[in-house]
Design an enzyme around this catalytic site. Structure first.
Site: not given
Length: 386
Positions: A10, A20, A72, A106, A158
């Site tokens: 986008r 991007n 789109r 993505q 621990r």
């Protein structure tokens, strides 16, 4: 079964504007996931869904005929649109016709590799309806209770962090499902869900400017095998343009009007390595100025032609001087004025962000952009091919 990977890109990112195409690891962010998808054996189609004309132009120029660009819908490009709406929108386009399975990848997860996609796909076909990628985090976790903090380990004993079983978190890199499941449920994962575990360093997603710094360092740390350039064995002379190859095409002007440019030290090492291998180097630039001459002297090139109007003629002159043929010359250029020479030499290359005409004329396409290691990458490819 036909698997299409959809990569949403986008235009209106608020956290990292223009992310991007932001440079990470020497190339645009989007390139990393597209290349991973193209390199995966399980992927039949790569679809980039974008409303950004700059991204569309970049995709068309970088992967002509290899990556599809479905139209789109504006409704899926708003700040409130879900990723699922993007996937369903893509399914209604001609580019998704005949697709049986959908993968969501993505662009914000540039640490994804082709083998991750292949591994996740293999898991999908071991009895799962959907698969998503996860990362194991080994941390000393606490919960906030009414009486105060409550640890998930024994403070009196621990353990070392490496001894913790850890917990799995989504890293947002890969989601796989069937077309029918996505249409039926409207969500990216459903039914029996498989978890594909990726390396811990793939945890970071690019959502904030600081994330770009982190993934840039991680990508540069990775050892990427050098792909030998075809025909490199015969190369005796390597020529390069300046603006857009040795620089990123940017210019800085001081208050007195003088111009300065930034060069990559990594490229400088490339000249040195070629020189050590007995290969001559030269710079051909239509621009002229003190900074070009200074850089050429620093690089110890064998030839400099600054202010040239005919790079092909200059290359022929150098060939005659050293008794070699144009087929023994390699040249890297990025713009229309480089095309004639790119078509004439034995080995032609261009940076990742070269204009379409230069990309079409070049046989070797660098992964790095101009000014960020493209020349070094080309030099390494030549040396690897000798």
């Amino acid at each position: 079964m036909t698997l299409a990977v959809v990569i949403p890109a986008r235009a209106g990112s608020k956290g990292v504007p223009g992310k991007n195409l932001a440079l990470v690891g020497g190339r645009p962010l989007l390139d990393w996931t597209v290349e991973a998808a193209l390199g995966a054996g399980c992927v039949d189609r790569v679809l980039v869904s974008t409303d950004d004309p700059v991204v569309r132009e970049h995709v068309t120029a970088t992967w002509p005929g290899r990556v599809r660009l479905p139209a789109r819908s504006p409704a899926t490009a708003s700040d409130t649109a879900t990723t699922e709406s993007v996937l369903l929108d893509v399914l209604g386009t001609p580019e998704a016709e005949g697709v049986d399975e959908i993968g969501l990848v993505q662009a914000t997860s540039p640490l994804l590799r082709a083998e991750d996609l292949d591994g996740a796909y293999a898991l999908l076909h071991r009895g799962f309806d959907s698969v998503l990628s996860v990362v194991r985090q080994r941390r000393f976790r606490w919960e906030l209770a009414p009486e105060g903090g409550r640890p998930e380990y024994d403070p009196a004993a621990r353990p070392r962090r490496q001894q913790l079983a850890g917990h799995l978190v989504e890293n947002g890199a890969v989601y796989l499902t069937s077309r029918s499941a996505l249409v039926r449920t409207g969500v990216r994962i459903s039914g029996r869900i498989g978890l594909f575990e990726m390396p811990e360093d793939s945890y970071t997603e690019v959502d904030e400017p600081s994330d770009l710094v982190i993934v840039d360092a991680l990508l540069r740390r990775r050892e990427r095998p050098v792909e030998p350039a075809r025909g490199a064995a015969r190369i005796q002379l390597v020529l390069t343009d300046v603006d857009g190859v040795l620089t990123d095409n940017g210019m800085t002007y001081s208050s007195d009007g003088s111009e300065s440019k930034t060069y990559s030290a990594r490229d400088g090492k490339g000249f040195e390595l070629l020189r050590r291998a007995g290969i001559r180097t030269g710079i051909l630039s239509s621009e002229d100025g003190a900074q070009i001459h200074a850089r050429a002297a620093k690089l110890k090139v064998d030839a400099l032609r600054a202010g040239t109007a005919d790079k092909l003629a200059d290359a022929k002159e150098l060939c005659a001087k050293w008794s070699i043929g144009l087929d023994e010359v390699a040249f890297i250029g990025d713009d229309v004025h480089d095309v004639e020479l790119l078509r004439a030499v034995g080995l032609a290359a261009c940076p990742a962000d070269a204009v379409p005409a230069a990309r079409a004329a070049a046989a070797h396409h660098c992964r790095a952009v101009g000014g960020h290691g493209a020349f070094r990458e080309f030099a390494d490819a030549i040396l690897a091919g000798r």
